[in-house]
Design a protein around this motif. Structure first.
Motif, PDB file in Angstrom:
ATOM      1  N   GLU A  95       0.832  -1.220   0.000  1.00 22.45           N
ATOM      2  CA  GLU A  95       0.000   0.000   0.000  1.00 22.45           C
ATOM      3  C   GLU A  95       0.855   1.254   0.000  1.00 22.45           C
ATOM      4  O   GLU A  95       0.531   2.240  -0.663  1.00 22.45           O
ATOM      5  N   ILE A  96       1.939   1.230   0.775  1.00 23.19           N
ATOM      6  CA  ILE A  96       2.810   2.421   0.828  1.00 23.19           C
ATOM      7  C   ILE A  96       3.455   2.650  -0.544  1.00 23.19           C
ATOM      8  O   ILE A  96       3.469   3.777  -1.059  1.00 23.19           O
ATOM      9  N   TYR A  97       3.961   1.587  -1.180  1.00 25.01           N
ATOM     10  CA  TYR A  97       4.537   1.751  -2.533  1.00 25.01           C
ATOM     11  C   TYR A  97       3.484   2.275  -3.494  1.00 25.01           C
ATOM     12  O   TYR A  97       3.729   3.195  -4.270  1.00 25.01           O
ATOM     13  N   ARG A  98       2.295   1.658  -3.453  1.00 25.43           N
ATOM     14  CA  ARG A  98       1.246   2.013  -4.416  1.00 25.43           C
ATOM     15  C   ARG A  98       0.862   3.488  -4.292  1.00 25.43           C
ATOM     16  O   ARG A  98       0.689   4.187  -5.275  1.00 25.43           O
ATOM     17  N   LYS A  99       0.765   3.983  -3.055  1.00 21.48           N
ATOM     18  CA  LYS A  99       0.305   5.358  -2.851  1.00 21.48           C
ATOM     19  C   LYS A  99       1.410   6.390  -3.018  1.00 21.48           C
ATOM     20  O   LYS A  99       1.144   7.530  -3.377  1.00 21.48           O
ATOM     21  N   THR A 100       2.662   6.012  -2.700  1.00 19.62           N
ATOM     22  CA  THR A 100       3.734   7.028  -2.706  1.00 19.62           C
ATOM     23  C   THR A 100       4.705   6.872  -3.877  1.00 19.62           C
ATOM     24  O   THR A 100       5.410   7.826  -4.206  1.00 19.62           O
ATOM     25  N   GLY A 101       4.812   5.680  -4.464  1.00 17.70           N
ATOM     26  CA  GLY A 101       5.815   5.438  -5.506  1.00 17.70           C
ATOM     27  C   GLY A 101       7.238   5.484  -4.968  1.00 17.70           C
ATOM     28  O   GLY A 101       8.195   5.665  -5.727  1.00 17.70           O
ATOM     29  N   CYS A 102       7.385   5.307  -3.649  1.00 14.69           N
ATOM     30  CA  CYS A 102       8.724   5.399  -3.039  1.00 14.69           C
ATOM     31  C   CYS A 102       9.604   4.222  -3.490  1.00 14.69           C
ATOM     32  O   CYS A 102       9.139   3.303  -4.177  1.00 14.69           O
TER      33      CYS A 102
END
Ligand SMILES: CSCCC(=O)C(=O)COP(=O)(O)O
Ligand SMILES: [Zn+2]
Length: 221
Positions: A95-102
């Protein structure tokens, strides 16, 4: 980009980053009792398709073995045939990758992040103001104030992951789970480490500030 198109060198670079960070954080006792997990993204990113290397679940993160990491897709499913299980908290990384593209996400359990997340748990965020280390988040205004989000620590990880998108503050690259630990991220492993260290400084400062304030009010009585 398909997983098969990611170069071997890109995968090796991600594993090298993870190994270095894991060794350093282990030396700080940031993985007590096999807690914590680390991931680094590989290849191109779109919210619909991305891949990352993540620590395998339940491993002693103070030692290096050939079975420490595996590659997973945007749904947290392994990209290659393996007996290894990805971290139990992989869906939160997704979820963090999906929302932030970090580019990297590091999760650790420390006494300070647990105490502070519980103290402020009911209000849903840790307030931080006028602490120099806020500049590590690229916030340069004088006496800056931030709120670090806190989510409930449900046993059901998908239930936590579902709360992540609405809880994220684009200016604050981290999120706490109450009485559990912090997830910090950045564009790459260097930046995620910098952010995590800044959060941990802020939590230790906050904890000691609360103690000093309490000592001060006891003295006044
Ligand atoms: C033993 S700590 C409980 C699980 C946890 O919170 C954690 O960070 C480690 O889980 P993993 O599956 O990534 O090893
Ligand atoms: Zn955890």
């Amino acid at each position: 980009m398909a997983y098969a198109d990611i170069l071997l060198e890109q995968k090796q670079a991600a594993l090298d980053d993870l190994r270095g960070v894991k060794e350093l954080f282990a030396s700080r006792n940031w993985f007590p009792g096999t807690s914590g997990n680390l991931s680094v993204r590989v290849g191109d990113f779109t919210p619909e398709e991305f891949y990352f290397a993540i620590t395998a679940s339940g491993k002693d993160k103070s030692v290096h073995t050939p079975e420490d990491y595996l590659f997973v897709d945007r749904n947290g499913k392994p990209c290659e045939t393996t007996a290894l299980k990805p971290s139990a908290e992989t869906l939160i990384h997704c979820e963090i990758y999906r929302k932030t593209g970090c580019g990297a996400i590091f999760h650790v359990h420390t006494i300070d992040n647990n105490l502070v997340s519980d103290w402020y748990g009911d209000q849903g965020f840790v307030p931080a103001k006028g602490i120099e280390l806020i500049k590590a988040f690229n916030i340069w205004e004088e006496d800056a104030a931030i709120s670090i989000p806190i989510l409930p620590n449900y046993a059901d990880i998908p239930k936590i992951a579902a709360l992540v998108p609405d809880a994220l503050d684009p200016a604050v690259p981290g999120i706490l789970l109450r009485n559990h630990g912090i997830y910090a991220w950045g564009r790459n492993a260097f930046e995620a480490k910098k952010h995590l260290e800044a959060f941990e400084f802020i939590f230790e400062y906050t904890y000691r500030r609360l103690l000093l304030n309490a000592a001060g009010s006891n003295q006044a009585r």
